[in-house]
Design a protein around this motif. Structure first.
Motif, PDB file in Angstrom:
ATOM      1  N   GLY A   1       7.072 -46.787 -17.833  1.00 22.06           N
ATOM      2  CA  GLY A   1       6.946 -48.001 -17.240  1.00 22.06           C
ATOM      3  C   GLY A   1       6.833 -49.115 -18.350  1.00 22.06           C
ATOM      4  N   ALA A   2       7.100 -48.629 -19.495  1.00 20.55           N
ATOM      5  CA  ALA A   2       7.254 -49.784 -20.800  1.00 20.55           C
ATOM      6  C   ALA A   2       8.043 -51.104 -20.142  1.00 20.55           C
ATOM      7  N   ALA A   3       7.767 -52.239 -20.546  1.00 16.17           N
ATOM      8  CA  ALA A   3       8.409 -53.334 -20.473  1.00 16.17           C
ATOM      9  C   ALA A   3       9.790 -53.465 -21.226  1.00 16.17           C
ATOM     10  N   SER A   4       9.897 -52.891 -22.293  1.00 18.73           N
ATOM     11  CA  SER A   4      10.978 -52.661 -23.230  1.00 18.73           C
ATOM     12  C   SER A   4      10.615 -51.979 -24.083  1.00 18.73           C
ATOM     13  N   VAL A   5      11.719 -51.058 -24.820  1.00 17.60           N
ATOM     14  CA  VAL A   5      11.461 -50.047 -25.886  1.00 17.60           C
ATOM     15  C   VAL A   5      12.473 -50.351 -26.942  1.00 17.60           C
TER      16      VAL A   5
END
Ligand code: PRP
Length: 188
Positions: free
Chosen positions: A126-130
């Motif tokens: 569920g990271a917002a962006s990587v």
């Protein structure tokens, strides 16, 4: 005092050159920081063990930014049956990456399989962006297409590199520069 024989390797990137690149990366991260962070601290992840030296230097240069740091440990081996690369987690993240803009910091990207694994893991978590940052982008053995946002040095040759965190059988990590190990040191 010499710790290792100077005839075991050839220096590719001096300590000074490395610092210049780390500084340039830190500057770019700062420039992009406000666009990415949504007011939340960015989560920087150090991939153990090789990225330690780079990570410490880089994060110290971001001392005027609100960041969180964490580490992850991975182990990879070849499956004896189909030769597939199996990656397992040996040290989990302490911080739940859900909702964070994450920057993964690597010493070297080679086949790309490790960061592919990490991208999937972080997206699923569920990271917002990587995004990815590496000191060395070694391209000759790349197996998967990967997007790397911050690169220190591009390596077009398939050399075995050691130093500044990178090892051969656990040795050489503490060299202050990056060097190419002479093939006679690892080819028997
Ligand atoms: C190195 C490096 C990356 C990985 C990159 O780790 O730190 O994590 O290999 O290779 P890839 O792109 O082919 O997947 P290593 O397994 O040597 O462990 P270390 O960091 O502890 O030295």
């Amino acid at each position: 005092m010499k710790i290792y024989g100077q005839d075991e390797f050839t220096v590719l990137f001096s300590r000074m050159k490395i610092l210049e690149q780390v500084e340039a990366i830190a500057k770019r991260i700062k420039t992009n920081f406000s666009n990415q962070s949504d007011g939340r601290p960015i989560l920087l992840i150090c991939v153990l063990n090789g990225a330690m030296y780079f990570f410490v230097e880089l994060t110290k240069m971001l001392s005027d930014k609100d960041i969180l740091i964490d580490t992850i440990g991975l182990s990879s081996y070849r499956n004896g049956v189909d030769s597939a690369q199996i990656i397992t987690i040996v040290k989990k993240l302490d911080i739940d990456p859900r909702g964070y803009h994450v920057l993964v910091v690597e010493d070297i990207i080679d086949t790309g399989l490790t960061i592919q694994f990490l991208r999937n893991l972080l997206v699923e978590a569920g990271a917002a962006s990587v995004q990815f940052c590496c000191l060395l982008d070694k391209r000759p053995r790349r197996m998967v297409q990967v997007d790397i946002q911050y690169v220190g040095f591009v390596m077009e040759n398939d050399e075995f590199v050691v130093g500044y965190g990178l090892d051969y059988n656990g040795r050489y990590r503490n060299l202050p520069y990056i060097a190419a190990l002479h093939p006679r040191m690892y080819k028997k």
